[in-house]
Enzyme design. Structure first.
Site, mmCIF file in Angstrom:
data_model
loop_
_atom_site.group_PDB
_atom_site.id
_atom_site.type_symbol
_atom_site.label_atom_id
_atom_site.label_comp_id
_atom_site.label_asym_id
_atom_site.label_seq_id
_atom_site.Cartn_x
_atom_site.Cartn_y
_atom_site.Cartn_z
ATOM 1 N N ASP A 12 -3.955 -1.529 -18.163
ATOM 2 C CA ASP A 12 -3.965 -0.354 -17.278
ATOM 3 C C ASP A 12 -4.980 0.699 -17.694
ATOM 4 O OD1 ASP A 12 -1.888 -1.595 -15.915
ATOM 5 O OD2 ASP A 12 -0.349 -0.582 -17.097
ATOM 6 N N GLU A 13 -6.065 0.262 -18.289
ATOM 7 C CA GLU A 13 -7.099 1.204 -18.753
ATOM 8 C C GLU A 13 -7.923 1.761 -17.589
ATOM 9 O OE1 GLU A 13 -6.771 -1.914 -19.804
ATOM 10 O OE2 GLU A 13 -6.394 -1.918 -21.969
ATOM 11 N N LYS A 15 -9.421 -0.805 -15.413
ATOM 12 C CA LYS A 15 -10.408 -1.893 -15.252
ATOM 13 C C LYS A 15 -10.795 -2.077 -13.784
ATOM 14 C CE LYS A 15 -7.435 -4.673 -17.170
ATOM 15 N NZ LYS A 15 -6.404 -3.727 -17.638
ATOM 16 N N GLY A 39 -2.063 -5.518 -12.446
ATOM 17 C CA GLY A 39 -2.080 -4.634 -11.282
ATOM 18 C C GLY A 39 -3.299 -3.751 -11.407
ATOM 19 N N HIS A 40 -4.328 -4.029 -10.617
ATOM 20 C CA HIS A 40 -5.594 -3.304 -10.733
ATOM 21 C C HIS A 40 -5.764 -2.407 -9.507
ATOM 22 C CE1 HIS A 40 -7.222 -6.726 -13.501
ATOM 23 N NE2 HIS A 40 -6.185 -6.092 -13.988
ATOM 24 N N GLN A 223 -4.942 -7.344 -18.291
ATOM 25 C CA GLN A 223 -4.213 -6.858 -19.469
ATOM 26 C C GLN A 223 -5.187 -6.165 -20.438
ATOM 27 O OE1 GLN A 223 -3.204 -10.511 -18.561
ATOM 28 N NE2 GLN A 223 -2.150 -9.223 -17.089
HETATM 29 P P1 GDP Z 1 -6.089 -1.561 -14.585
HETATM 30 O O1 GDP Z 1 -4.894 -2.438 -14.633
HETATM 31 O O2 GDP Z 1 -6.828 -1.528 -15.883
HETATM 32 O O3 GDP Z 1 -7.011 -1.878 -13.442
HETATM 33 O O4 GDP Z 1 -5.544 -0.078 -14.355
HETATM 34 P P2 GDP Z 1 -4.375 0.405 -13.341
HETATM 35 O O5 GDP Z 1 -4.899 0.365 -11.960
HETATM 36 O O6 GDP Z 1 -3.111 -0.322 -13.621
HETATM 37 O O7 GDP Z 1 -4.144 1.886 -13.858
HETATM 38 C C1 GDP Z 1 -5.203 2.783 -13.964
HETATM 39 C C2 GDP Z 1 -4.839 4.035 -13.154
HETATM 40 O O8 GDP Z 1 -5.781 5.042 -13.460
HETATM 41 C C3 GDP Z 1 -4.930 3.841 -11.653
HETATM 42 O O9 GDP Z 1 -3.964 4.638 -11.047
HETATM 43 C C4 GDP Z 1 -6.334 4.316 -11.321
HETATM 44 O O10 GDP Z 1 -6.457 4.759 -9.976
HETATM 45 C C5 GDP Z 1 -6.450 5.456 -12.281
HETATM 46 N N1 GDP Z 1 -7.815 5.812 -12.718
HETATM 47 C C6 GDP Z 1 -8.800 5.010 -13.159
HETATM 48 N N2 GDP Z 1 -9.824 5.741 -13.641
HETATM 49 C C7 GDP Z 1 -9.451 7.024 -13.495
HETATM 50 C C8 GDP Z 1 -10.064 8.269 -13.854
HETATM 51 O O11 GDP Z 1 -11.155 8.337 -14.411
HETATM 52 N N3 GDP Z 1 -9.351 9.410 -13.556
HETATM 53 C C9 GDP Z 1 -8.137 9.380 -12.930
HETATM 54 N N4 GDP Z 1 -7.532 10.520 -12.655
HETATM 55 N N5 GDP Z 1 -7.539 8.232 -12.612
HETATM 56 C C10 GDP Z 1 -8.189 7.080 -12.900
HETATM 57 P P1 IMO Z 2 -3.272 -5.015 -16.177
HETATM 58 O O1 IMO Z 2 -4.221 -6.145 -15.871
HETATM 59 C C1 IMO Z 2 -0.112 -3.419 -18.712
HETATM 60 C C2 IMO Z 2 2.619 -6.292 -20.553
HETATM 61 C C3 IMO Z 2 4.059 -6.224 -20.133
HETATM 62 C C4 IMO Z 2 4.740 -6.648 -21.408
HETATM 63 C C5 IMO Z 2 3.781 -7.716 -21.953
HETATM 64 C C6 IMO Z 2 4.200 -9.145 -21.614
HETATM 65 O O2 IMO Z 2 -2.818 -4.283 -14.979
HETATM 66 O O3 IMO Z 2 -3.817 -4.151 -17.256
HETATM 67 P P2 IMO Z 2 4.067 -10.553 -19.363
HETATM 68 O O4 IMO Z 2 4.693 -10.320 -18.030
HETATM 69 O O5 IMO Z 2 2.577 -10.620 -19.333
HETATM 70 O O6 IMO Z 2 4.663 -11.716 -20.106
HETATM 71 O O7 IMO Z 2 4.468 -9.246 -20.223
HETATM 72 O O8 IMO Z 2 2.519 -7.454 -21.372
HETATM 73 N N1 IMO Z 2 1.632 -6.442 -19.451
HETATM 74 C C7 IMO Z 2 0.855 -5.456 -19.003
HETATM 75 N N2 IMO Z 2 0.818 -4.156 -19.342
HETATM 76 N N3 IMO Z 2 -1.007 -3.903 -17.820
HETATM 77 C C8 IMO Z 2 -1.003 -5.208 -17.496
HETATM 78 O O9 IMO Z 2 -1.947 -5.767 -16.725
HETATM 79 C C9 IMO Z 2 -0.012 -6.048 -18.067
HETATM 80 N N4 IMO Z 2 0.303 -7.350 -17.946
HETATM 81 C C10 IMO Z 2 1.292 -7.591 -18.815
HETATM 82 O O10 IMO Z 2 4.420 -4.924 -19.730
HETATM 83 O O11 IMO Z 2 4.726 -5.579 -22.331
HETATM 84 MG MG MG Z 3 -2.822 -2.339 -14.290
#
Ligand code: GDP
Ligand code: IMO
Ligand code: MG
Length: 424
Positions: A12-13, A15, A39-40, A223
């Site tokens: 959830d960085e 990406k 979840g991207h 991840q």
């Molecule tokens: P991913 O799994 O690495 O693609 O990240 P997620 O989508 O799960 O979570 C990242 C969250 O940060 C999402 O809600 C994005 O819309 C949000 N996001 C990404 N970059 C930025 C940023 O620079 N600022 C803010 N406010 N939100 C961001």
């Molecule tokens: P994205 O691509 C954050 C975590 C789960 C749990 C561990 C193992 O959006 O960054 P799993 O269901 O993979 O066996 O769970 O990994 N986890 C994530 N945490 N972002 C994800 O994906 C994740 N995918 C798995 O919360 O701690």
């Molecule tokens: Mg995510």
């Protein structure tokens, strides 16, 4: 330039946003590991999209999106996601979405086993996404998995499904769970197979011939490095190699064809699920949750939050070989008067630059912090490095020094445009 984009923390960085930004110059966008646990989030053209299995390049026209051999695919989730995207006006055809015939299949039964295993762990549970990821990769390693190649012939598919459902049900009963109804799995998977069949092919020559012809590939990591089954906070990890090496084994594109590796990190740290998190901080968590931020894109769970962890980022920069870091969510620190960054861990009498192997040790680690002054102003409207406040620039530069990897860009908001390049 064939580029890997890899999460450097616990997922959830941001990406999705970084990949979307880089897709403009790519021909192929490839997922190479993980599954619908990802979840991207991408915010583009004023709309929000959350992608789980489909590569984010689908939101651009003329890109070929590949779900590689290393991904585990839940066929019904994939069909639902394709429908969700089509409902949002996204075009999906057998030409712009290719599925590797070597990718393994997540069955409803794998989700049941995932849930049963978690329940059996009690307060030791991993906090998985319950998407059946671990049990499917276990099947792959046990050499009993079903692959997308099995989908091509419906008669064969029915046979392999019936056999696997039988043994999986025996496993569920051993875990004290009721056996699943074989009809439900059969009907669901057979129906999804009909939709997915035209997309299934050998993606390995497609990618390699494409590269030979001068096309560029962007790898969409899922991840994060600390969830990597080898390098992460084992056993509180996912079941795939989320780090750079996983892109090669999960796509058939060899390391000799990779040109650039970008790490993605938040300006702070988040984690969902259980496991060590040395810099976890309830104040920053309350603050971010109060802003409506940091709730999981897949499960909606509130993410655990803390300060940036230089030990984690130094380590993940090392084993991923990042050329640069793309920092997101810098605006999440806008109101902080003081910002902390962990430079090392203290474990008993020792000072550690890299994390320990044993989870019990990691949980005992005390973060050693460096404190920097905050900037206490809204940076979401900034569009250039020069417009960022001096304290903000200083944090970004110091962050790069501590982790041993330069920050190449910073995100100041969730939109595609809210990305600022950092001068070298
Ligand atoms: P991913 O799994 O690495 O693609 O990240 P997620 O989508 O799960 O979570 C990242 C969250 O940060 C999402 O809600 C994005 O819309 C949000 N996001 C990404 N970059 C930025 C940023 O620079 N600022 C803010 N406010 N939100 C961001
Ligand atoms: P994205 O691509 C954050 C975590 C789960 C749990 C561990 C193992 O959006 O960054 P799993 O269901 O993979 O066996 O769970 O990994 N986890 C994530 N945490 N972002 C994800 O994906 C994740 N995918 C798995 O919360 O701690
Ligand atoms: Mg995510």
């Amino acid at each position: 330039m064939n580029t890997l984009v890899i999460g450097s923390q616990w997922g959830d960085e941001g990406k999705g946003k970084v990949i979307d930004f880089l897709t403009e110059t790519a021909d192929f966008v490839v997922r190479s590991q993980g599954g619908s646990n990802a979840g991207h989030t991408v915010i583009a053209n004023g709309k929000k999209y959350v992608l789980h299995l489909v590569p984010s390049g689908i939101l651009w026209q003329g890109k070929v999106n590949v779900i590689g051999n290393g991904v585990v695919i839940n066929p019904t989730s994939l069909v639902e996601e394709m429908q969700y995207l089509r409902d949002l006006g996204v075009s999906i055809t057998p030409d712009n979405l290719l599925i590797s015939d070597r990718a393994h299949v997540v069955l409803p039964i794998h989700k049941e086993i995932d849930a049963a295993q978690e329940e059996a762990l009690g307060d030791q549970k991993i906090g998985t996404t319950k998407q059946g990821i671990g049990p499917t990769y276990a099947d792959k390693a046990r050499r009993i998995g079903i692959r997308m190649a099995d989908f091509v012939d419906p008669v064969r598919l029915r046979q392999v499904l019936e056999a696997r459902i039988k043994t999986a049900n025996e496993e569920l009963v051993r875990l004290g769970w009721p056996a699943a109804d074989p009809r439900v799995t059969l009907d669901a998977v057979m129906a999804a197979a009909d939709v997915l069949r035209p997309h299934i092919c050998n993606t390995i020559p497609v990618l390699n011939k494409g590269i030979s012809a001068g096309k560029t590939v962007l790898f969409e990591g899922a991840q994060g490095a600390m969830l990597d089954i080898d390098f992460g906070t084992y056993p509180f990890v996912t079941s795939s190699n989320t780090s750079a090496g996983g892109c090669c084994t999960g796509s058939g594109v060899p390391p000799t064809r990779i040109d650039k590796i970008i790490g993605v990190c938040k300006a702070y740290t988040t984690r969902v699920g259980a496991g060590p998190f040395a810099t976890e901080d309830s104040e920053i968590a309350d603050y971010l949750h109060g802003l409506g931020r940091e709730f999981g894109a897949t499960t909606g769970r509130p993410r655990r939050c803390g300060w940036a962890d230089g030990v984690v980022l130094r380590y993940s920069s090392m084993f991923n070989g990042f050329n640069e870091m793309s920092m997101t969510n810098l605006d999440g620190l806008d109101e902080m008067s003081t910002i902390k960054i962990c430079t090392a861990y203290r474990l008993g009498d020792e000072v550690l630059e890299y994390p320990p192997a044993l989870i019990e040790d990691w949980e005992q680690c005390e973060p050693i912090y460096e404190e920097l002054p905050g900037w206490q102003q809204d940076i979401t409207q900034c569009t250039t490095w020069e417009q960022l406040p001096a304290n903000c620039q200083a944090y970004v530069k110091r962050f790069g020094e501590i982790i041993g990897c330069p920050v190449g860009s910073v995100g100041v908001g969730p939109d595609r445009e809210q990305t600022i390049q950092v001068p070298h």
